[in-house]
Design an enzyme around this catalytic site. Structure first.
Site, short mmCIF file in Angstrom:
data_model
loop_
_atom_site.label_atom_id
_atom_site.label_comp_id
_atom_site.label_asym_id
_atom_site.label_seq_id
_atom_site.Cartn_x
_atom_site.Cartn_y
_atom_site.Cartn_z
N ASP A 86 8.36 0.03 -2.29
CA ASP A 86 9.42 -1.04 -1.68
C ASP A 86 10.29 -0.21 -0.57
OD1 ASP A 86 11.49 -2.82 -0.88
OD2 ASP A 86 11.39 -3.68 -2.79
N ASN A 98 8.25 2.78 -16.02
CA ASN A 98 8.85 2.50 -14.54
C ASN A 98 9.34 3.97 -13.90
OD1 ASN A 98 10.28 2.31 -12.21
ND2 ASN A 98 11.55 0.55 -12.88
N GLU A 152 2.44 2.20 -14.01
CA GLU A 152 2.53 0.87 -13.30
C GLU A 152 3.20 0.00 -14.41
OE1 GLU A 152 2.95 -2.39 -11.53
OE2 GLU A 152 1.79 -0.88 -10.41
N ASP A 191 4.21 0.85 5.62
CA ASP A 191 4.31 0.47 6.90
C ASP A 191 5.62 -0.12 7.54
OD1 ASP A 191 5.12 -1.51 4.81
OD2 ASP A 191 4.18 -3.43 5.89
#
Length: 217
Positions: free
Chosen positions: A123, A100, A73, A159
């Site tokens: 993302d 990262n 994270e 999603d």
């Protein structure tokens, strides 16, 4: 030029403004091995990429004391929160890497280290001109092949339908990964529900689960 950029990224990745016993330190010259992750060697190891507030891994760590959980994270507020939760539950099987993973992944760990890898809701970069920024691409699948042993598992959730369909096509083209049962699931019981996932469900969003097993190195 490329080498200078890589050195700069490693310097940024190592620049954590606070310390904790739950941190792991990544190195450009020495990969992390299971013998130096924790004070003891666990039966299996689980990697969560972009662990957010840590609720998924901590819930699993409480249920699976013989598995070592590594969390990657980059956001400091989320890391601090996760550390407080680790301390609250006195967990000895969770460590954090403030790196990262879009910069460094297979460069950090020895081969075949993790039996399971989780990537929840990265993302989706929906605009076409930003698609090159997406985490899951052919290079990422090669990284999974390095970090997972044969029969190792990769769990993914999004999603955003177009992203899910793109990833399914990537896995089909790879040939190295196979669905456990179906290519796309609407439910997943193996992984606890994250705060973000619960929020999206409450908004009425459909969640796409894409889980794969590595069948060919």
């Amino acid at each position: 030029m490329v080498q200078d950029l890589e050195q700069k990224l490693w310097s940024i990745a190592s620049g954590i403004p606070f310390s904790s016993d739950y941190f792991l330190q990544a190195s450009p010259i020495r990969k992390l091995k299971k013998e130096n992750l924790f004070s003891k060697v666990f039966e299996t190891y689980f990697l969560e990429l972009g662990s957010g507030w840590g609720e998924v891994a901590i819930s699993m760590a409480l249920q699976r004391p013989n598995t070592g959980f590594i969390l990657m994270e980059k956001k400091f507020d989320r890391i601090r929160h996760t550390i407080r939760e680790i301390e609250k539950h006195s967990l000895d099987n969770v460590k954090i890497l403030c790196v990262n993973f879009n910069w460094f992944l297979e460069e950090v760990f020895e081969e075949n280290l993790f039996s399971e890898i989780l990537l929840n809701f990265p993302d989706p970069w929906p605009k076409k001109r930003h698609h090159k920024k997406r985490t899951v691409n052919s290079k990422f699948l090669e990284s999974l092949k390095i970090l997972l042993p044969e029969k190792g598992k990769f769990y993914f959730a999004t999603d955003y339908g177009p992203y899910a369909r793109k990833i399914i096509r990537l896995f089909r083209d790879s040939k190295a990964f196979s669905p456990e049962k179906v290519e796309l699931k609407s439910e997943r019981n193996e992984i606890p529900v994250s705060h973000f996932e619960r929020k999206k469900r409450e908004e009425g969003k459909r969640i796409y689960y894409i889980d794969r097993v590595l069948v060919q190195k």
